[in-house]
Design a protein around this motif. Structure first.
Motif, PDB file in Angstrom:
ATOM      1  N   SER A   1      -2.869   3.032 -10.708  1.00 50.61           N
ATOM      2  CA  SER A   1      -2.164   3.845  -9.711  1.00 50.61           C
ATOM      3  C   SER A   1      -0.722   4.102 -10.118  1.00 50.61           C
TER       4      SER A   1
ATOM      5  N   ALA B   1       0.980   7.746 -10.919  1.00 49.27           N
ATOM      6  CA  ALA B   1       2.159   8.205 -10.165  1.00 49.27           C
ATOM      7  C   ALA B   1       3.297   8.594 -11.112  1.00 49.27           C
TER       8      ALA B   1
ATOM      9  N   SER C   1      -2.076   9.144  -5.288  1.00 50.24           N
ATOM     10  CA  SER C   1      -2.313   7.853  -5.932  1.00 50.24           C
ATOM     11  C   SER C   1      -1.892   6.733  -4.995  1.00 50.24           C
TER      12      SER C   1
END
Length: 453
Positions: free
Chosen positions: A398, A402, A410
Motif C-alpha cells: 500500500s 501511494a 490505496s
C-alpha cells in the motif's frame, strides 16, 4: 489391498505378535481419530506431540498393526497377538513402506516441484495424462515428507502414472522426497522467493529445487523453466528440456494470445487452447505438453486433456459476487512472483473495468520481507482502481502504491471485517476483486460475505 502384514517383515525384521500372518492391510493411517479398519497405524513424532500415546484409540478404531519406535515402551494394553513392527524412526519407516508399495504398483512417476505453480502444473499433468493412462495425483497439499507417502498409499493398485507434487521449506527435503519417489520425469516450474527466509537467496532456492534430480532415474528427463538464468546450466544436458519464451529452449512458446478466461499459444507448429488465464499458466502448460509428448501422447489427446483440467480450489477460483461483480479467490498461497503474475492477469481482463486488489502478507521471506512486498507495487498501475492490504508486511505494498502518486485508491487494514465491508461497498457489475495472500493469512474468510448467495 496395499500388502499383507507378513510382507512388512521383509522391511522391519524386529516385530512381535502375529506379524507373519496374511492379515490384509488396506490403509496406512497416521490419525488415530479416524476409522482405521484393516489399517496399519503409524504414530508420528512431532515437535509438540507423540502419536504413540494414541495407539489404544487406533486399535479401538480398527487398526490391525502398527509401527513402533524402539525407544518407546510398549503399553501393557496391547494384545499379545497384535503385530507391532519396531523401527528407529516411524516417519522414515513410513517412507520406506511407501517405497515398497510404489515398487509393487510400479507406475511411471512424475515428480513436480517449484516455487510457484506446482499444484496447477500437477492438475494439468493429471488431466492430460489421464487421457491415455490410469493416473493418480497428489491430493491437496499432501506433498511433504509425511504427505507424499500418504499420497502413494492412496494410489490404486492398477495405477499406470503417479503425479507427485514435492514441497519443501528447507534444503535437503526435496532430495528425500525424490529418492523416495524415484521419478521417471521431473518438473521444476520456476524459481521464486518462497522460503527465502530459510534458504537465504534465490540461488539457494534453485539449488534446493534441483535436489529433485537426486532420485531421477538414470534415463529420466528433467523439464524446467528454460527462461530462468539460475537454471541455465541444465540446458546443456541432452536429456533435459528447457521450456519458455526464449529461442534457446527446446520447447519454445510462440503465438501467445492472452484472454480473460483462456490463453492460446503454439508449440512446434501445433496450436493449443488453455482454459486458464495468464502467461505463467501457459508456461506451466508447456512443461506438461513436453512431458506428454515424451510419453507418447498425440497433440489431440494433449489438447483434450488441457481442456478438462480441474484446478485445486482457491487457485484463481471465479465466484459470482454481489451486484454482478466477479470475485477471484486465489488465496491458497502466494509469493511475490505469483502475486505479480496474477495481478498482470487481472490488469489484462476486459470483462470488468473496476479492478480491485485485496492482498495479504506473503510469509517466509525473512529479512527480505519488506523489500519483496514493496516489489509487488512494480506491476500495479492505473489499470487497477484500488489496492487494499492486510497483515504485518503487506502494508509495504500500500505504501509503495501511494508513493507512485497515481490515481489508485490505496489503504491498509488490520481488521478483516473492516476490509470486507469496504470491499463490499465497491461491488457492482463492472467490478472484479482479486483476493491473494499466503495460506496462513486465511484471507479467504472475507470472501463469503462478498459472494452472491
Amino acid at each position: 489391498m496395499l500388502f499383507a502384514v507378513k510382507e512388512l517383515c521383509e522391511l522391519f525384521p524386529e516385530h512381535k505378535g502375529v506379524a507373519m500372518d496374511s492379515i490384509p492391510l488396506r490403509q496406512v493411517m497416521t490419525d488415530s481419530r479416524k476409522e482405521m479398519k484393516q489399517s496399519v497405524f503409524v504414530p508420528i513424532v512431532g515437535e509438540n506431540f507423540d502419536a504413540h500415546e494414541f495407539l489404544k484409540q487406533a486399535i479401538e478404531n480398527g487398526a490391525v498393526a502398527a509401527l513402533w519406535q524402539k525407544d518407546r515402551e510398549v503399553p501393557r494394553f496391547v494384545p499379545t497377538d497384535f503385530p507391532l513392527f519396531f523401527v528407529n524412526d516411524t516417519t522414515e519407516a513410513m517412507q520406506k513402506m511407501a517405497g515398497f508399495y510404489l515398487d509393487k504398483v510400479s507406475p511411471q512417476v512424475i515428480g513436480i516441484t517449484g516455487s510457484n505453480g506446482k499444484t496447477t502444473t500437477k492438475d494439468l499433468t493429471a488431466a492430460v495424462l489421464s487421457t491415455k493412462f490410469r493416473t493418480h495425483k497428489t491430493d491437496g497439499n499432501f506433498n511433504n515428507h509425511i504427505g507424499l507417502p500418504l499420497t502413494i498409499f492412496a494410489m490404486p493398485e492398477d495405477t499406470e502414472v503417479a503425479v507427485l507434487e514435492m514441497g519443501m521449506s528447507q534444503a535437503g527435503e526435496i532430495e528425500v522426497l525424490s529418492r523416495l519417489a524415484r521419478p521417471d520425469y521431473a518438473l521444476i516450474t520456476n524459481i521464486g522467493e518462497s522460503h527465502i527466509e530459510y534458504l537465504g537467496s534465490r540461488e539457494g532456492i534453485a539449488k534446493a529445487k534441483l535436489e529433485i534430480k537426486a532420485g531421477l532415474k538414470g534415463d529420466g528427463a528433467l523439464i524446467f523453466d528454460g527462461d530462468e538464468p539460475l537454471l541455465a546450466e541444465e540446458l546443456k544436458n541432452p536429456n533435459h528440456w528447457g521450456c519458455g519464451m526464449n529461442d534457446h529452449n527446446r520447447t519454445q512458446i510462440k503465438g501467445l494470445e492472452l484472454k480473460d478466461l483462456q490463453s492460446s499459444f503454439v508449440i512446434d507448429g501445433v496450436h493449443y487452447e488453455l482454459p486458464l488465464a495468464g502467461k505463467h499458466n501457459v508456461k506451466n502448460a508447456s512443461y506438461v505438453i513436453t512431458l506428454a509428448r515424451l510419453m507418447g501422447l498425440s497433440s489431440e489427446l494433449i489438447q483434450q486433456g488441457l481442456g478438462q483440467i480441474q484446478v485445486t480450489g482457491m487457485r484463481f477460483e471465479r465466484l459470482a459476487g454481489k451486484g454482478g461483480s466477479l470475485i477471484i479467490n486465489d488465496a491458497y498461497n502466494a509469493s511475490p512472483t505469483s502475486m505479480k503474475a496474477v495481478i498482470e492477469v487481472i490488469k489484462g481482463m476486459k470483462e470488468k473495468k473496476n479492478k480491485i486488489l485485496v492482498l495479504g502478507d506473503v510469509y517466509e521471506l525473512g529479512s527480505h520481507a519488506k523489500a519483496m512486498h514493496r516489489s509487488v507495487a512494480e506491476v500495479i498501475d492505473e489499470d487497477i482502481a484500488a489496492v487494499y492490504t492486510f497483515g504485518e508486511d503487506a502494508v509495504e505494498i500500500s505504501k509503495a502504491v501511494a508513493e507512485k502518486k497515481l490515481n489508485i485508491k490505496s489503504e491498509h487494514f488490520t481488521d478483516k471485517t473492516s476490509l470486507q465491508q469496504v470491499v463490499e461497498k465497491d461491488l457492482d457489475k463492472d467490478t472484479v476483486v482479486l483476493v491473494k495472500a499466503s495460506r496462513g493469512v486465511k484471507l479467504e474468510t472475507i470472501i463469503d460475505p462478498l459472494v452472491e448467495k
